[in-house]
Each structure stands twice: as structure tokens, then as C-alpha cells.
Motif scaffolding. Structure first.
Motif, PDB file in Angstrom:
ATOM      1  N   VAL A  65       0.865  -1.177   0.000  1.00  0.00           N
ATOM      2  CA  VAL A  65       0.000   0.000   0.000  1.00  0.00           C
ATOM      3  C   VAL A  65       0.905   1.233   0.000  1.00  0.00           C
ATOM      4  CG1 VAL A  65      -0.188   0.097   2.521  1.00  0.00           C
ATOM      5  CG2 VAL A  65      -1.970   1.098   1.105  1.00  0.00           C
ATOM      6  N   ALA A  66       0.463   2.256  -0.691  1.00  0.00           N
ATOM      7  CA  ALA A  66       1.225   3.503  -0.741  1.00  0.00           C
ATOM      8  C   ALA A  66       0.256   4.679  -0.740  1.00  0.00           C
ATOM      9  CB  ALA A  66       2.110   3.550  -1.985  1.00  0.00           C
ATOM     10  N   VAL A  67       0.608   5.677   0.048  1.00  0.00           N
ATOM     11  CA  VAL A  67      -0.143   6.923   0.124  1.00  0.00           C
ATOM     12  C   VAL A  67       0.841   8.037  -0.195  1.00  0.00           C
ATOM     13  CG1 VAL A  67      -1.421   8.489   1.645  1.00  0.00           C
ATOM     14  CG2 VAL A  67      -1.633   6.012   1.941  1.00  0.00           C
ATOM     15  N   ALA A  68       0.400   8.998  -0.985  1.00  0.00           N
ATOM     16  CA  ALA A  68       1.219  10.178  -1.266  1.00  0.00           C
ATOM     17  C   ALA A  68       0.318  11.400  -1.201  1.00  0.00           C
ATOM     18  CB  ALA A  68       1.880  10.071  -2.633  1.00  0.00           C
ATOM     19  N   VAL A  69       0.766  12.411  -0.480  1.00  0.00           N
ATOM     20  CA  VAL A  69       0.040  13.668  -0.375  1.00  0.00           C
ATOM     21  C   VAL A  69       0.987  14.777  -0.797  1.00  0.00           C
ATOM     22  CG1 VAL A  69      -1.153  15.265   1.184  1.00  0.00           C
ATOM     23  CG2 VAL A  69      -1.473  12.793   1.427  1.00  0.00           C
ATOM     24  N   THR A  70       0.534  15.572  -1.773  1.00  0.00           N
ATOM     25  CA  THR A  70       1.380  16.604  -2.378  1.00  0.00           C
ATOM     26  C   THR A  70       0.728  17.970  -2.223  1.00  0.00           C
ATOM     27  OG1 THR A  70       2.141  15.000  -4.016  1.00  0.00           O
ATOM     28  CG2 THR A  70       2.497  17.324  -4.529  1.00  0.00           C
ATOM     29  N   ASN A  71       1.546  18.947  -1.869  1.00  0.00           N
ATOM     30  CA  ASN A  71       1.084  20.332  -1.793  1.00  0.00           C
ATOM     31  C   ASN A  71       2.254  21.279  -2.082  1.00  0.00           C
ATOM     32  OD1 ASN A  71       1.777  19.412   1.124  1.00  0.00           O
ATOM     33  ND2 ASN A  71       1.945  21.635   1.209  1.00  0.00           N
ATOM     34  N   ARG A  72       1.922  22.510  -2.433  1.00  0.00           N
ATOM     35  CA  ARG A  72       2.942  23.525  -2.693  1.00  0.00           C
ATOM     36  C   ARG A  72       3.570  23.926  -1.368  1.00  0.00           C
ATOM     37  NH1 ARG A  72       4.612  25.451  -6.839  1.00  0.00           N
ATOM     38  NH2 ARG A  72       2.832  24.860  -8.110  1.00  0.00           N
ATOM     39  N   CYS A  73       4.878  24.190  -1.389  1.00  0.00           N
ATOM     40  CA  CYS A  73       5.579  24.571  -0.171  1.00  0.00           C
ATOM     41  C   CYS A  73       6.781  25.437  -0.521  1.00  0.00           C
ATOM     42  CB  CYS A  73       6.044  23.341   0.599  1.00  0.00           C
ATOM     43  SG  CYS A  73       7.386  22.452  -0.219  1.00  0.00           S
TER      44      CYS A  73
END
Length: 155
Positions: A65-73
Motif C-alpha cells: 500500500v502507498a499513500v502520497a500527499v502533495t502540496n505547494r511549499c
């Protein structure tokens, strides 16, 4: 997506249902929903353009299982998180790190435990990457991990 805070709880419920339908067992769907919830709670208030991307991969045949959360920083935010994850991963015992994080986090302060919770309670390994001004927190591991150890060791 541009998730307001109220959607984070809905996303958690969706992930739990999705994972249950994907064939997870032994309360794994609740652990994965917790991981997504914690990562989204970190990303939403820190995203500089309101866009947060969530990727969830459940591969029963590969026990992965893999989770990825992306946001600008900003670069500084990325390096601070990168350092925090490196320190966390430097402690081989996830429970020990989690207990230390609880001890070090003032009770009046909100936050500070999410990544440790993901690592210990959801039994996922964490890493962080950056591309094009966007940061991604990756959490991955076995779909069917060994039972949690709560008396002195983990994994």
C-alpha cells in the motif's frame, strides 16, 4: 482538489470504505484511513495554493500500500520536514519514537504527532520528496503487516 477542513473527515471515511472493499484485513482499513487523515491535516493548512493531491495505491497481490500527499511549499518548509522525517527514521523503533514525540509535544500545542502516528499506528514508512515547488509526503508499507508491538518494540 481544494479540500476545506470539513472534507478531511469525509476523505478518511472514503479511504476506510475503499480499503475495506479492496480486501484489507485486521483493521488495516482504519490504519490506512488514519494515515491519510494525518497527512491531509498536515498538507491542507500548509499548502500555498490550496491544491492538495492525494494518491492511494492498494495492491493486494503485491501486499503493498502507498499513500502520497502533495502540496505547494517553500524550500524552507520542505527542508524542515525532510529533516524531521530523517530524524524520525533515524530511530529504528517506531514505538519509541512515537512515545518520545508525545513526551516532547506540549499538551497545549496542536499537532506534532501526525507523522509519528502514521509510522507507528499505520505501520508505514515515511519519506518526502520535492519537485517543481511541490512537496510530496510518501507513506508506504505492507498491506498485511505484522501485528503492532506495543510493549517495547515495533515491526
Amino acid at each position: 482538489m481544494k479540500p476545506p477542513w470539513v472534507f478531511i473527515d469525509e476523505i478518511r471515511r472514503f479511504v476506510e470504505s475503499f480499503c475495506a472493499c479492496a480486501g484489507t484485513t485486521d483493521n488495516r482499513e482504519a490504519q490506512l484511513a488514519l494515515a491519510v487523515h494525518e497527512l491531509m491535516q498536515n498538507a491542507v493548512p500548509h499548502s500555498h495554493d490550496d491544491d492538495v493531491e492525494l494518491t492511494l495505491e492498494v495492491e493486494p497481490e503485491a501486499d503493498r500500500v502507498a499513500v502520497a500527499v502533495t502540496n505547494r511549499c517553500t524550500e524552507a518548509e520542505y527542508h524542515a520536514l525532510e529533516e524531521r522525517v530523517a530524524r524520525m527514521n533515524g530511530e529504528p523503533d517506531a514505538l519509541r519514537h512515537y512515545l518520545q514525540a508525545m513526551h516532547d509535544t506540549p499538551t497545549a500545542q496542536r499537532g506534532g504527532l501526525g507523522l509519528a502516528r502514521v509510522r507507528f499506528e499505520a505501520q508505514l514508512e515515511l519519506s518526502v520528496s520535492r519537485a517543481g515547488g511541490r512537496m510530496t509526503v510518501h507513506a508506504s508499507g505492507r498491506l498485511r503487516p505484522t501485528p503492532l508491538q506495543t510493549s517495547g518494540g515495533s515491526r
